[in-house]
Design an enzyme around this catalytic site. Structure first.
Site, PDB file in Angstrom:
ATOM      1  N   LYS A   1       1.982  -3.752   6.841  1.00 28.15           N
ATOM      2  CA  LYS A   1       2.727  -3.898   5.355  1.00 28.15           C
ATOM      3  C   LYS A   1       4.168  -3.558   5.448  1.00 28.15           C
ATOM      4  CE  LYS A   1      -1.518  -4.428   3.539  1.00 28.15           C
ATOM      5  NZ  LYS A   1      -1.831  -5.762   2.798  1.00 28.15           N
TER       6      LYS A   1
ATOM      7  N   SER B   1       0.916  -1.156  -0.030  1.00 28.85           N
ATOM      8  CA  SER B   1       0.021  -0.072   0.131  1.00 28.85           C
ATOM      9  C   SER B   1       0.937   1.074   0.141  1.00 28.85           C
ATOM     10  CB  SER B   1      -0.979  -0.158   1.367  1.00 28.85           C
ATOM     11  OG  SER B   1      -1.282   1.147   1.471  1.00 28.85           O
TER      12      SER B   1
ATOM     13  N   TYR C   1      -1.786  -0.995  11.025  1.00 31.62           N
ATOM     14  CA  TYR C   1      -1.793  -1.519   9.550  1.00 31.62           C
ATOM     15  C   TYR C   1      -0.707  -1.204   8.561  1.00 31.62           C
ATOM     16  CZ  TYR C   1      -3.568  -1.408   4.863  1.00 31.62           C
ATOM     17  OH  TYR C   1      -3.694  -1.990   3.451  1.00 31.62           O
TER      18      TYR C   1
HETATM   19  P1  NAD Z   1     -11.023  -6.835   1.006  1.00 32.37           P
HETATM   20  O1  NAD Z   1     -11.327  -6.905   2.592  1.00 32.37           O
HETATM   21  O2  NAD Z   1     -12.492  -6.534   0.224  1.00 32.37           O
HETATM   22  O3  NAD Z   1     -10.337  -8.369   0.685  1.00 32.37           O
HETATM   23  C1  NAD Z   1      -9.550  -9.040   1.405  1.00 32.37           C
HETATM   24  C2  NAD Z   1     -10.072 -10.575   1.418  1.00 32.37           C
HETATM   25  O4  NAD Z   1      -9.026 -11.214   2.086  1.00 32.37           O
HETATM   26  C3  NAD Z   1     -11.538 -10.648   2.003  1.00 32.37           C
HETATM   27  O5  NAD Z   1     -12.268 -11.382   1.148  1.00 32.37           O
HETATM   28  C4  NAD Z   1     -11.327 -11.230   3.166  1.00 32.37           C
HETATM   29  O6  NAD Z   1     -12.298 -12.173   3.611  1.00 32.37           O
HETATM   30  C5  NAD Z   1     -10.082 -12.213   3.016  1.00 32.37           C
HETATM   31  N1  NAD Z   1      -9.245 -12.485   4.137  1.00 32.37           N
HETATM   32  C6  NAD Z   1      -8.872 -11.742   4.931  1.00 32.37           C
HETATM   33  N2  NAD Z   1      -8.160 -12.354   5.937  1.00 32.37           N
HETATM   34  C7  NAD Z   1      -8.005 -13.679   5.638  1.00 32.37           C
HETATM   35  C8  NAD Z   1      -7.397 -14.873   5.855  1.00 32.37           C
HETATM   36  N3  NAD Z   1      -6.443 -14.830   6.816  1.00 32.37           N
HETATM   37  N4  NAD Z   1      -7.389 -16.030   5.074  1.00 32.37           N
HETATM   38  C9  NAD Z   1      -8.228 -15.962   4.166  1.00 32.37           C
HETATM   39  N5  NAD Z   1      -8.825 -14.824   3.685  1.00 32.37           N
HETATM   40  C10 NAD Z   1      -8.732 -13.984   4.316  1.00 32.37           C
HETATM   41  O7  NAD Z   1      -9.803  -5.959   0.628  1.00 32.37           O
HETATM   42  P2  NAD Z   1      -9.361  -5.226  -0.676  1.00 32.37           P
HETATM   43  O8  NAD Z   1      -9.708  -3.986  -0.746  1.00 32.37           O
HETATM   44  O9  NAD Z   1      -9.603  -6.236  -1.691  1.00 32.37           O
HETATM   45  O10 NAD Z   1      -7.693  -5.340  -0.334  1.00 32.37           O
HETATM   46  C11 NAD Z   1      -7.017  -6.586  -0.561  1.00 32.37           C
HETATM   47  C12 NAD Z   1      -5.534  -6.191  -0.147  1.00 32.37           C
HETATM   48  O11 NAD Z   1      -5.068  -4.896  -0.761  1.00 32.37           O
HETATM   49  C13 NAD Z   1      -5.490  -5.859   1.197  1.00 32.37           C
HETATM   50  O12 NAD Z   1      -4.226  -6.629   1.757  1.00 32.37           O
HETATM   51  C14 NAD Z   1      -5.132  -4.618   1.586  1.00 32.37           C
HETATM   52  O13 NAD Z   1      -4.549  -4.535   2.749  1.00 32.37           O
HETATM   53  C15 NAD Z   1      -4.649  -4.175   0.456  1.00 32.37           C
HETATM   54  N6  NAD Z   1      -4.868  -2.877   0.023  1.00 32.37           N
HETATM   55  C16 NAD Z   1      -6.159  -2.491  -0.198  1.00 32.37           C
HETATM   56  C17 NAD Z   1      -6.385  -1.144  -0.536  1.00 32.37           C
HETATM   57  C18 NAD Z   1      -7.855  -0.615  -0.434  1.00 32.37           C
HETATM   58  O14 NAD Z   1      -7.828   0.676  -0.537  1.00 32.37           O
HETATM   59  N7  NAD Z   1      -8.738  -1.249  -0.967  1.00 32.37           N
HETATM   60  C19 NAD Z   1      -5.229  -0.104  -0.437  1.00 32.37           C
HETATM   61  C20 NAD Z   1      -3.802  -0.588  -0.221  1.00 32.37           C
HETATM   62  C21 NAD Z   1      -3.852  -1.918  -0.091  1.00 32.37           C
HETATM   63  C1  UD1 Z   2      -6.684   5.244   3.788  1.00 28.85           C
HETATM   64  C2  UD1 Z   2      -5.988   4.661   4.668  1.00 28.85           C
HETATM   65  C3  UD1 Z   2      -4.561   4.154   3.774  1.00 28.85           C
HETATM   66  C4  UD1 Z   2      -4.946   3.062   2.953  1.00 28.85           C
HETATM   67  C5  UD1 Z   2      -5.810   3.960   1.821  1.00 28.85           C
HETATM   68  C6  UD1 Z   2      -6.350   3.378   0.554  1.00 28.85           C
HETATM   69  C7  UD1 Z   2      -6.258   6.242   6.578  1.00 28.85           C
HETATM   70  C8  UD1 Z   2      -5.776   7.180   7.697  1.00 28.85           C
HETATM   71  N1  UD1 Z   2      -5.563   5.612   5.526  1.00 28.85           N
HETATM   72  O1  UD1 Z   2      -6.017   6.414   2.904  1.00 28.85           O
HETATM   73  O2  UD1 Z   2      -3.684   3.510   4.873  1.00 28.85           O
HETATM   74  O3  UD1 Z   2      -4.035   2.706   2.129  1.00 28.85           O
HETATM   75  O4  UD1 Z   2      -6.991   4.392   2.605  1.00 28.85           O
HETATM   76  O5  UD1 Z   2      -7.475   2.444   0.897  1.00 28.85           O
HETATM   77  O6  UD1 Z   2      -7.211   5.549   6.810  1.00 28.85           O
HETATM   78  N2  UD1 Z   2     -12.277  11.750   3.397  1.00 28.85           N
HETATM   79  C9  UD1 Z   2     -13.437  12.619   3.709  1.00 28.85           C
HETATM   80  N3  UD1 Z   2     -14.423  12.007   4.176  1.00 28.85           N
HETATM   81  C10 UD1 Z   2     -14.625  10.848   4.207  1.00 28.85           C
HETATM   82  C11 UD1 Z   2     -13.619   9.825   3.875  1.00 28.85           C
HETATM   83  C12 UD1 Z   2     -12.482  10.398   3.331  1.00 28.85           C
HETATM   84  O7  UD1 Z   2     -13.223  13.748   3.400  1.00 28.85           O
HETATM   85  O8  UD1 Z   2     -15.747  10.388   4.789  1.00 28.85           O
HETATM   86  C13 UD1 Z   2     -10.964  12.279   2.697  1.00 28.85           C
HETATM   87  C14 UD1 Z   2     -10.076  12.142   3.469  1.00 28.85           C
HETATM   88  O9  UD1 Z   2      -9.640  12.956   4.532  1.00 28.85           O
HETATM   89  C15 UD1 Z   2      -8.673  12.040   2.424  1.00 28.85           C
HETATM   90  C16 UD1 Z   2      -9.639  11.448   1.080  1.00 28.85           C
HETATM   91  O10 UD1 Z   2     -10.962  11.647   1.375  1.00 28.85           O
HETATM   92  O11 UD1 Z   2      -8.516  13.384   2.190  1.00 28.85           O
HETATM   93  C17 UD1 Z   2      -9.292   9.954   0.995  1.00 28.85           C
HETATM   94  O12 UD1 Z   2      -9.677   9.362   2.143  1.00 28.85           O
HETATM   95  P1  UD1 Z   2      -9.528   7.769   2.220  1.00 28.85           P
HETATM   96  O13 UD1 Z   2     -10.383   7.200   1.171  1.00 28.85           O
HETATM   97  O14 UD1 Z   2      -9.870   7.392   3.869  1.00 28.85           O
HETATM   98  O15 UD1 Z   2      -8.184   7.159   1.823  1.00 28.85           O
HETATM   99  P2  UD1 Z   2      -6.839   7.685   2.545  1.00 28.85           P
HETATM  100  O16 UD1 Z   2      -7.026   8.645   3.703  1.00 28.85           O
HETATM  101  O17 UD1 Z   2      -6.142   8.111   1.424  1.00 28.85           O
END
Ligand code: NAD
Ligand code: UD1
Length: 347
Positions: A155, A127, A151
């Site tokens: 990572k 991330s 979190y």
């Molecule tokens: P998500 O929660 O939709 O998907 C994660 C999946 O993993 C879920 O289906 C959950 O049931 C499963 N899971 C969790 N722990 C498990 C375990 N121990 N064994 C088996 N299954 C398990 O999340 P996502 O948004 O699809 O994110 C996927 C990955 O990407 C995560 O590692 C997350 O940290 C990373 N990531 C997500 C974002 C984001 O904004 N969505 C941003 C940066 C990184």
């Molecule tokens: C968050 C996570 C980050 C993760 C990323 C991607 C935090 C502090 N960080 O980042 O670890 O990798 O998501 O999933 O949570 N905002 C509003 N109103 C809301 C929600 C968000 O104004 O209700 C604003 C926030 O202040 C920010 C932007 O929208 O400026 C994006 O927020 P968000 O979607 O939560 O992502 P990040 O904060 O970038």
């Protein structure tokens, strides 16, 4: 015809399900393991419907050592994409041990099973959070790393753990060394164009886009915009939003790289972002205009821990993975709304 098997942990989740589509469309065989803690098997049924291809699904936990050994002994896995994990920043501050157990321990157990089976091609979901509070923008992969919450620290620990693996290969003169792509995602939004799969947070959304869509659909009264006095274009926070389908294609490109003759030698990190910073107000306005729907909002205080701006330099992914984001802000807001309006209560 390509029918190598790709193991996708967490494949029923938001990014995983979109990635399964890209893998199936590229003729890979897809095996998903997910404990369904934050997802529904329905997403995989819809993936099968969209692609017309089958997904093999195992309901289980990646921390289950015996299960992981069995998966690797019963299948020839060409590469693994490790999405499974917990991802809510606030929750990680309240339950750090669960986060270290789920995120770090699952990766440890997975890598042990991979090493035992000599199946050492891995794509890891990292991330942009590993850049902590960035001083210089845009972010390149070699900028300093730090964590501001458990979190993010999970990572970072995993990235460092994975960096030790190629070192051990050198000491052992391994003939099949580890190849690992660390994909650092910026802010994923959007959904598949069919509107049948998308992001489905089980609780009140923390992230901006699901809060916007749930407000637009009437599940939330109004959006709170956290901070309007940042040193940005309009005072609201700036982020690098990336369409989840672009992100999914980045995973396909990473797998193709790992399986190519020009594979990654050891561990390499890649930023997956668009390189464009979009403010919260710009996002809200684009959403309302493109979808012709109201998003009531109010400006409130900054959210603790937020940074003013964060966006990627994704040149390395372009040069080494032949990948770049191609979908527009309009695609992001249109597809997010298409999913939410067709599925107001999620799956
Ligand atoms: P998500 O929660 O939709 O998907 C994660 C999946 O993993 C879920 O289906 C959950 O049931 C499963 N899971 C969790 N722990 C498990 C375990 N121990 N064994 C088996 N299954 C398990 O999340 P996502 O948004 O699809 O994110 C996927 C990955 O990407 C995560 O590692 C997350 O940290 C990373 N990531 C997500 C974002 C984001 O904004 N969505 C941003 C940066 C990184
Ligand atoms: C968050 C996570 C980050 C993760 C990323 C991607 C935090 C502090 N960080 O980042 O670890 O990798 O998501 O999933 O949570 N905002 C509003 N109103 C809301 C929600 C968000 O104004 O209700 C604003 C926030 O202040 C920010 C932007 O929208 O400026 C994006 O927020 P968000 O979607 O939560 O992502 P990040 O904060 O970038």
């Amino acid at each position: 015809m390509n029918n190598s098997t790709i193991l996708v942990t967490g494949g029923a989740g938001y990014i995983g399900s979109h990635t399964c589509i890209e893998l199936l469309n590229a003729n890979y065989t897809v095996l998903v393991i997910d404990n369904l803690d934050n997802s529904s098997e329905e997403s995989l049924k819809r993936v099968e419907k969209i692609t017309g291809k089958a997904v093999s699904f195992i309901k289980g936990d990646v921390r289950d050592k015996a299960l992981m050994d069995r998966i690797f002994s019963e299948n020839t896995i060409a590469a693994t994409i490790h999405f499974a994990g917990l991802k809510a920043v606030g929750e990680s501050c309240a339950m750090p041990l669960e986060y270290y157990d789920n995120n770090v321990n699952s990766t440890l157990v997975l890598c042990q099973a991979m090493e035992k089976a000599n199946s050492k091609n891995l794509v890891f979901s990292s991330s942009a959070t590993v850049y902590g509070d960035p001083e210089i923008l845009p972010l390149t992969e070699d900028m300093p790393l730090s964590a501001t919450n458990p979190y993010g620290r999970s990572k970072l620990i995993i990235e460092e753990m994975l960096r030790d693996l190629p070192e051990s290969d050198k000491l052992k003169n391994s003939t099949n060394p580890w190849s690992v792509a660390l994909l650092r995602y910026f802010n994923p939004v959007g959904a598949h164009e069919s509107g049948t799969i998308g992001e489905d947070p089980s609780d009140i959304p923390n992230n901006l886009m699901p809060f916007i869509t749930q407000t637009a659909v009437g599940r939330r009264k109004e959006l709170s915009i956290f901070g309007s006095d940042y040193d940005t274009v309009d005072g609201t926070g700036v982020r690098d939003y990336i369409h989840v389908v672009d992100l999914a294609r980045g995973h396909l490109k990473a797998v193709q790289k790992l399986l190519s003759k020009d594979s990654i030698n050891g561990v390499q990190a890649y930023n997956l972002g668009t390189g464009n910073g979009i403010s919260v107000l710009q996002m809200v306005k684009a959403f309302a205009e493109v979808n012709r729907v109201d998003v009531p909002y109010k400006l409130v205080d900054r959210r603790p821990g937020d940074v003013a701006a964060c966006y990627a330099d994704a040149t390395r992914a372009k040069e080494e993975l032949d990948w770049e984001a191609v979908m527009s802000l309009e695609d992001m807001v249109k597809d997010s709304w298409n999913w939410q309006s067709q599925n107001p209560e999620g799956y």
